[in-house]
Design a protein around this motif. Structure first.
Motif, mmCIF file in Angstrom:
data_model
loop_
_atom_site.group_PDB
_atom_site.id
_atom_site.type_symbol
_atom_site.label_atom_id
_atom_site.label_comp_id
_atom_site.label_asym_id
_atom_site.label_seq_id
_atom_site.Cartn_x
_atom_site.Cartn_y
_atom_site.Cartn_z
ATOM 1 N N VAL A 179 31.692 26.797 59.552
ATOM 2 C CA VAL A 179 32.569 27.250 60.632
ATOM 3 C C VAL A 179 33.330 26.053 61.182
ATOM 4 O O VAL A 179 32.725 25.017 61.480
ATOM 5 N N ILE A 180 34.650 26.181 61.302
ATOM 6 C CA ILE A 180 35.461 25.139 61.924
ATOM 7 C C ILE A 180 35.711 25.534 63.368
ATOM 8 O O ILE A 180 36.343 26.556 63.645
ATOM 9 N N GLY A 181 35.210 24.748 64.287
ATOM 10 C CA GLY A 181 35.391 25.051 65.696
ATOM 11 C C GLY A 181 34.689 24.023 66.558
ATOM 12 O O GLY A 181 33.630 23.506 66.187
ATOM 13 N N GLU A 182 35.279 23.708 67.702
ATOM 14 C CA GLU A 182 34.692 22.726 68.606
ATOM 15 C C GLU A 182 33.632 23.379 69.476
ATOM 16 O O GLU A 182 33.898 24.372 70.166
ATOM 17 N N VAL A 183 32.435 22.823 69.452
ATOM 18 C CA VAL A 183 31.334 23.372 70.241
ATOM 19 C C VAL A 183 31.576 23.062 71.715
ATOM 20 O O VAL A 183 31.789 21.916 72.103
ATOM 21 N N THR A 184 31.527 24.104 72.542
ATOM 22 C CA THR A 184 31.766 23.942 73.972
ATOM 23 C C THR A 184 30.531 24.227 74.816
ATOM 24 O O THR A 184 30.496 23.863 75.990
ATOM 25 N N GLY A 185 29.536 24.888 74.244
ATOM 26 C CA GLY A 185 28.356 25.204 75.039
ATOM 27 C C GLY A 185 27.172 25.577 74.170
ATOM 28 O O GLY A 185 27.326 26.100 73.064
ATOM 29 N N LEU A 186 25.977 25.313 74.686
ATOM 30 C CA LEU A 186 24.727 25.651 74.016
ATOM 31 C C LEU A 186 23.841 26.374 75.011
ATOM 32 O O LEU A 186 23.712 25.938 76.155
ATOM 33 N N ARG A 187 23.206 27.457 74.579
ATOM 34 C CA ARG A 187 22.338 28.191 75.496
ATOM 35 C C ARG A 187 21.389 29.075 74.719
ATOM 36 O O ARG A 187 21.551 29.302 73.517
ATOM 37 N N LEU A 197 26.503 16.699 73.889
ATOM 38 C CA LEU A 197 25.744 17.888 73.518
ATOM 39 C C LEU A 197 24.257 17.663 73.772
ATOM 40 O O LEU A 197 23.549 18.576 74.206
ATOM 41 N N ALA A 198 23.778 16.452 73.515
ATOM 42 C CA ALA A 198 22.386 16.134 73.843
ATOM 43 C C ALA A 198 22.152 16.242 75.344
ATOM 44 O O ALA A 198 21.078 16.660 75.792
ATOM 45 N N ARG A 199 23.164 15.884 76.129
ATOM 46 C CA ARG A 199 23.034 16.001 77.585
ATOM 47 C C ARG A 199 22.871 17.470 77.982
ATOM 48 O O ARG A 199 22.107 17.801 78.896
ATOM 49 N N GLN A 200 23.598 18.368 77.323
ATOM 50 C CA GLN A 200 23.416 19.793 77.598
ATOM 51 C C GLN A 200 22.002 20.244 77.276
ATOM 52 O O GLN A 200 21.484 21.178 77.882
ATOM 53 N N LEU A 201 21.404 19.565 76.328
ATOM 54 C CA LEU A 201 20.038 19.906 75.939
ATOM 55 C C LEU A 201 18.995 19.184 76.792
ATOM 56 O O LEU A 201 17.801 19.239 76.517
ATOM 57 N N GLY A 202 19.456 18.477 77.820
ATOM 58 C CA GLY A 202 18.543 17.867 78.773
ATOM 59 C C GLY A 202 18.164 16.432 78.487
ATOM 60 O O GLY A 202 17.187 15.936 79.048
#
Length: 455
Positions: free
Chosen positions: A243-251, A298-303
């Protein structure tokens, strides 16, 4: 139905609440890998081999970052951490030399300072010994893992096992001997050569070269981009989704089932959801973060707050072909020449300036005078205008070790990023280790030195 991005038990920070039903969702995968560089692709194939259904998401596509223009060197001889106290007295000269291998953009100095303070701490003898042992643990099976991977991907011709050379022009013989013995003591397969013996291996090299170290158990690829493409082809053949796309969020979300409804599985667990810029929502049971220099936010979103810095590495690809059979690095000039299918690749400078500053042409151009000194016959009339300038982002941590392993906060989240100068080298073996980790099996090496919470 879960509608929030807050993952209190698992480490994700809070984001805006999103109604689950309003977000388009794709069919589930066993694991989503974020990143389609050499690390992400090697991991994706290893996970497929372990029986997982795998999706890879990348904001630009295959080999769009550092994997495109690296030096192509499987550098298992590099067993010493970058944090070397011997470099401190040389640092001012490096910074003042316009042809030098190291630069910090002035506007970026204060931002990079915390990273450099950690870097200095890792020069302490105990830390340096610990980090070196952890580097060697990854190096030990890297070449054999790559032999297996290129065989699996039907591209064995992209791995050349002719070793590599480290050459000396002005370094006193006693210092050359010291360097040689340090590698031998570290268990590296190496031969000490005279200048004539060096030119016996590589006739195009300069008569000014007085000594050389031949690392015999080292390899290179003549096309890093093509290597990634062949891995991507194998990944697709085995049913992988790119998939080509910029990751904006993880949940976390409740798992999707037939009819567009959502529910938890029998154990009450949930799926990992990756949101991309176009609004799509990709679910999987597990997530592997392997986004190179872009892994930090992205690691910051993961805490996790990870001290990841970006080393901006340059290359100048010259169209001239040499007779070189292996990479040649210069001890004094701190750069490397690799023979490649598109010409002669000159690489090796380090610049700290972050992810947003544009390419500085002078940082690529400064490689050519050094290369002319080592390959006088091949590049005598070469001009920088003939070459291709490129800059990529090396994801580097102050202890020279990557982040590899499971999240201590969730059994669904895994990491493989921060490989500094050895991403290509460690990709295949690191992927084998991660596949075992994700399957819940014991890896071949102790993974604790690479844990994400070591900082």
């Amino acid at each position: 139905m879960m509608t929030t991005n807050h993952m209190t038990d698992h480490g994700l920070t809070e984001r805006e609440q999103v109604e689950q039903a309003s977000v388009p969702s794709t069919p589930n995968a066993d694991i989503t890998v974020i990143g389609a560089g050499i690390i992400g692709l090697a991991n994706a194939i290893a996970l497929q081999k372990a029986g997982f259904r795998v999706r890879v998401i990348d904001k630009q596509g295959v080999a769009a970052g550092a994997s495109f223009g690296n030096a192509g060197h499987f550098a298992t001889e590099q067993v010493f951490p970058l944090a070397d106290p011997a470099m401190l007295p040389k640092l001012p000269g490096m910074l003042l030399d316009p042809l030098g291998p190291f630069r910090i953009q002035p506007r970026y100095f204060l931002k990079a300072l915390p990273w450099f303070m950690r870097f200095l701490v890792n020069m302490l003898p105990a830390r340096r010994a610990h980090n070196s042992a952890a580097i060697k643990a990854l190096n030990q099976k890297s070449i054999s893992a790559w032999q297996q991977l290129v065989s699996d991907c039907a591209c064995p011709e992209l791995l050349k096992l002719e070793g590599s050379l480290l050459v000396f022009e002005q370094t006193p013989s006693i210092e050359v001997e010291r360097v040689y013995q340090s590698y031998r003591a570290a268990g590296v397969a190496v031969k000490l050569l005279s200048g004539d013996e060096v030119r016996g291996l590589e006739p195009d090299l300069s008569p000014n070269i007085k000594h050389g170290l031949w690392f015999t158990d080292v390899g290179h690829t003549q096309d890093p981009t093509e290597l990634c493409q062949r891995l991507a082809t194998q990944f697709s053949k085995q049913g992988g989704e790119l998939v080509i796309g910029e990751v904006t969020g993880l949940r976390y979300v409740d798992k999707a089932i037939e009819g567009g409804k959502y529910e938890k599985d029998e154990q009450g667990e949930q799926a990992v959801s990756v949101c991309v810029a176009d609004g799509a929502n990709y679910q999987s049971d597990k997530l592997l973060l392997s986004a190179g220099a872009w892994s930090k936010p992205l690691a910051r979103q993961l805490g996790f707050k990870v001290p990841l810095e970006t080393e901006r590495g340059y290359h100048l690809m010259m169209p001239q072909q040499s007779r070189l059979q292996r990479p040649v690095a210069s001890f004094e000039r701190k750069f490397i020449i690799t023979p490649m299918s598109r010409g002669t690749c000159l690489a090796g400078t380090v610049e700290f300036g972050g992810l947003k500053a544009p390419l500085v042409e002078a940082r690529a151009d400064c490689l050519l005078p050094h290369a002319k000194a080592l390959l006088p016959g091949v590049l005598a009339g070469a001009k920088t205008s003939q070459g291709e300038r490129w800059m990529g982002f090396r994801p580097s941590l102050p202890d020279s070790l990557p982040v590899l392993g499971a999240s201590p906060k969730s059994d669904k989240i895994f990491f493989a990023f921060g490989h500094q100068h050895l991403g290509l080298t460690w990709a295949a073996f690191g992927a084998e280790l991660m596949a075992k980790t994700i399957k819940g099996e014991k890896p071949l090496v102790d993974m604790s030195p690479y844990r994400i919470d070591r900082f």
